[in-house]
Design an enzyme around this catalytic site. Structure first.
Site, PDB file in Angstrom:
ATOM      1  CG  ASP A  38      22.157 -25.916   1.161  1.00 19.92           C
ATOM      2  OD1 ASP A  38      23.080 -25.141   0.841  1.00 19.92           O
ATOM      3  OD2 ASP A  38      22.228 -27.155   1.054  1.00 19.92           O
ATOM      4  CE  LYS A  60      15.163 -18.618   7.530  1.00 18.52           C
ATOM      5  NZ  LYS A  60      13.950 -18.314   8.205  1.00 18.52           N
ATOM      6  CG  MET A 175      30.558 -29.085   8.699  1.00 15.23           C
ATOM      7  SD  MET A 175      29.626 -30.601   8.432  1.00 15.23           S
ATOM      8  CE  MET A 175      30.921 -31.753   8.015  1.00 15.23           C
TER       9      MET A 175
HETATM   10  N1  SAH Z   1      30.185 -29.540   0.470  1.00 15.15           N
HETATM   11  C1  SAH Z   1      30.773 -28.414   1.080  1.00 15.15           C
HETATM   12  C2  SAH Z   1      30.977 -28.616   2.553  1.00 15.15           C
HETATM   13  C3  SAH Z   1      29.693 -28.756   3.317  1.00 15.15           C
HETATM   14  S1  SAH Z   1      29.912 -28.965   5.009  1.00 15.15           S
HETATM   15  C4  SAH Z   1      32.075 -28.059   0.377  1.00 15.15           C
HETATM   16  O1  SAH Z   1      32.575 -28.848  -0.424  1.00 15.15           O
HETATM   17  O2  SAH Z   1      32.584 -26.963   0.588  1.00 15.15           O
HETATM   18  C5  SAH Z   1      29.703 -27.332   5.596  1.00 15.15           C
HETATM   19  C6  SAH Z   1      31.018 -26.743   6.001  1.00 15.15           C
HETATM   20  O3  SAH Z   1      31.721 -26.324   4.853  1.00 15.15           O
HETATM   21  C7  SAH Z   1      30.943 -25.522   6.853  1.00 15.15           C
HETATM   22  O4  SAH Z   1      30.712 -25.825   8.200  1.00 15.15           O
HETATM   23  C8  SAH Z   1      32.312 -24.923   6.646  1.00 15.15           C
HETATM   24  O5  SAH Z   1      33.266 -25.621   7.411  1.00 15.15           O
HETATM   25  C9  SAH Z   1      32.570 -25.257   5.204  1.00 15.15           C
HETATM   26  N2  SAH Z   1      32.269 -24.148   4.296  1.00 15.15           N
HETATM   27  C10 SAH Z   1      31.396 -24.122   3.292  1.00 15.15           C
HETATM   28  N3  SAH Z   1      31.456 -22.960   2.613  1.00 15.15           N
HETATM   29  C11 SAH Z   1      32.421 -22.242   3.214  1.00 15.15           C
HETATM   30  C12 SAH Z   1      32.995 -20.967   2.983  1.00 15.15           C
HETATM   31  N4  SAH Z   1      32.574 -20.174   1.989  1.00 15.15           N
HETATM   32  N5  SAH Z   1      33.991 -20.552   3.792  1.00 15.15           N
HETATM   33  C13 SAH Z   1      34.441 -21.323   4.788  1.00 15.15           C
HETATM   34  N6  SAH Z   1      33.930 -22.530   5.067  1.00 15.15           N
HETATM   35  C14 SAH Z   1      32.948 -22.990   4.283  1.00 15.15           C
END
Ligand code: SAH
Length: 509
Positions: A38, A60, A175
């Protein structure tokens, strides 16, 4: 269809920097029949997939057109039941707000075997790349990961605002961008000091990383001002103040620069890794493909008659590669070259030759055909027979000059370059949206192939704010003849020289 059920790997793809993928995750992607990913998982990682792997995109940004979680679950089950091994790539870690737990439960209920490959979560990595350690002995010894997705005004909230507000933990919200105002309001309402430092880190660990800092009081306004959007991590706590001292990633010299690489994919890795290390975001749009020559007889014949030659000259890494590919395909090995003398243009070509256990006798001072001629001026080549396996469309200066010096030159096509238009649509959309800072050209054919893909009447407009970087004078000449004017020309005509010139250019800005 096979009788065997495949296995599903629920893989943490890391936060964005492809280097933060684990070795185990890479191995799973390499062997998977199906890769499901994704938008938070870096598309770069798809390069590790098998050539014939099915690649399925399921999400998306913003939730539009996203395959529902239920459909994703069914897809995983379906593919595994068809006997395929599936790599399910999830951003960060699959079990940190990734719904990986639900996917595992679903697989279990369908008796589909699965394994979990933890990943580097953005909750820690995005702050780390912004210079914020989520714990620090002088500030806090405890950190909470909290969803910022839940509407904090809803009645049956599971959010424990009083607990968050009273603890001195570092609070990391995921998020949470849309709810930022509510989050800070609730924390202040429940007693958290309004001057508590806060940072938002968007697209952490990637060249698009953006960080905004403030306090509980000021952050919402600041974020609104710069229109920072999801995905971002919100970090709240005293550790945020360490960023002033510890920020490192955004200080890289090419940080945030989006640079297009036009050379063939097989050759791009050196340039990509150098630029990425300097903080640039590399966008690979190969304009050329390198393939064996359509007519193979001349190369085969010259290898068959190799004993008749005195010198072998290589002008590129590709020449070396395709020459030896043909030699080995014919059942020979390097021993048939024992009587020859060798010359190489450029240190990289020389290094490549060395991988075949051959050291070049001549290495010209600079890396143009003209310098090879200089280098030969001290060697007796009158009457000597020279084999020159190189690109089919190569310039004629070198063979002409060597012939003038009395050598007998066989200029043989060892490979051909072809136009690659696979990236045309991406290229046009990036240019139209001003999402490119610089374009690198590493040969004349990269320039001409690039130009053949963009609408000529809008070239000037499209390239107006784009820095054009050329590897050397010949490439620049070709560019100018096509009405593109390089802003940068490498002083040393190598990838290293090109990168150095980009560095100098941006340093001077
Ligand atoms: N499983 C993921 C989180 C998924 S929830 C993890 O462990 O990182 C999705 C949220 O992750 C986004 O809304 C944002 O808050 C955060 N996120 C994921 N990738 C990110 C990135 N490269 N930079 C900042 N926030 C990120």
């Amino acid at each position: 269809m096979t009788d065997k059920t495949g296995i599903v790997y629920l893989i943490g793809a890391g936060p964005g920097d492809p280097g933060l993928l684990t070795i185990k995750a890479k191995e799973c992607i390499e062997t998977a029949d199906v890769v499901v990913y994704d938008y938070l998982a870096s598309p770069f990682l798809l390069n590790y997939a098998k050539r014939d792997a099915q690649i399925i995109y399921v999400g998306k940004k913003g939730g539009d057109h996203t395959l529902s979680q239920e459909k994703i679950n069914l897809l995983l089950v379906d593919k595994a039941k068809q006997g395929f091994d599936v790599a399910r790539l999830k951003g960060g870690d699959p079990f940190v707000f990734g719904r990986g737990g639900e996917e595992a439960q679903m697989l279990l209920s369908h008796k589909v075997p699965y394994e979990v490959v933890p990943g580097v979560t953005s909750a820690i990595a995005a702050p780390a790349y912004a210079g914020i350690p989520v714990t620090h002995r002088d500030h806090t010894s405890f950190v909470s990961f909290i969803t910022g997705h839940e509407d904090p005004t809803k009645k049956d909230t599971s959010m424990q605002w009083d607990v968050y507000a009273k603890s001195n933990a570092t609070l990391v919200f995921l998020m949470g961008v849309k709810n930022l105002e509510n989050i800070v309001k609730n924390l202040i309402k429940h007693g958290k000091k309004s001057d508590t430092p806060v940072a938002l880190v968007r697209w952490g660990t990637t060249a698009r990383q953006m960080t905004v800092t403030g306090t509980l009081e000021t952050i919402a306004e600041r974020v609104k001002k710069v229109k920072l959007k999801s995905p971002a991590i919100i970090v709240i706590g005293h550790v945020v103040s360490l960023r002033d001292e510890l920020s490192w990633f955004d200080k890289k010299p090419l940080f945030g620069k989006r640079i297009v690489i036009t050379r063939a994919r097989a050759q791009a890795s050196g340039l990509v890794s150098r630029l990425s290390k300097l903080g640039a975001q590399c966008i690979e749009i190969p304009t050329i493909q390198i393939v064996p020559p359509e007519e193979t007889a001349p190369l085969i014949n010259s290898i068959e008659n190799i004993k008749d030659y005195d010198w072998l000259i290589f002008t590129s890494v590709n020449g070396v590669k395709f020459f030896f590919d043909a030699l080995f395909d014919m059942g020979h090995d390097v021993r048939i070259l024992g009587h020859l003398k060798f010359a190489c243009i450029g240190p990289v070509t020389k290094e490549r030759l060395k991988t075949y256990c051959i050291i070049s006798d001549i290495l010209p001072a600079s890396y143009r055909a003209e310098s090879v001629i200089d280098a030969f001026s001290t060697v007796k080549i009158k009457g000597k027979k020279i084999l020159l396996p190189r690109a089919k469309q190569a310039r004629t200066v070198l063979p002409k000059e060597l012939t003038k010096m009395g050598a007998i030159v066989d200029d043989i096509a060892a490979y051909e370059t072809r136009l690659n238009t696979d990236g045309k649509e991406d290229l046009m959309s990036l240019l139209k949206n001003s999402e490119i800072d610089a374009i690198t050209f590493t040969s004349s054919s990269t320039v001409s192939n690039f130009m053949s893909q963009i609408e000529s009447k809008s070239v000037k407009k499209l390239l107006k704010n784009v820095v054009i970087a050329s590897i050397g004078p010949i490439t620049s000449d070709t560019a100018r003849s096509l009405d593109i004017y390089p802003d940068i020309e490498a002083k040393e005509f190598t990838i290293k020289g090109l990168v150095n010139s980009l560095l100098e250019y941006y340093d001077g800005k």
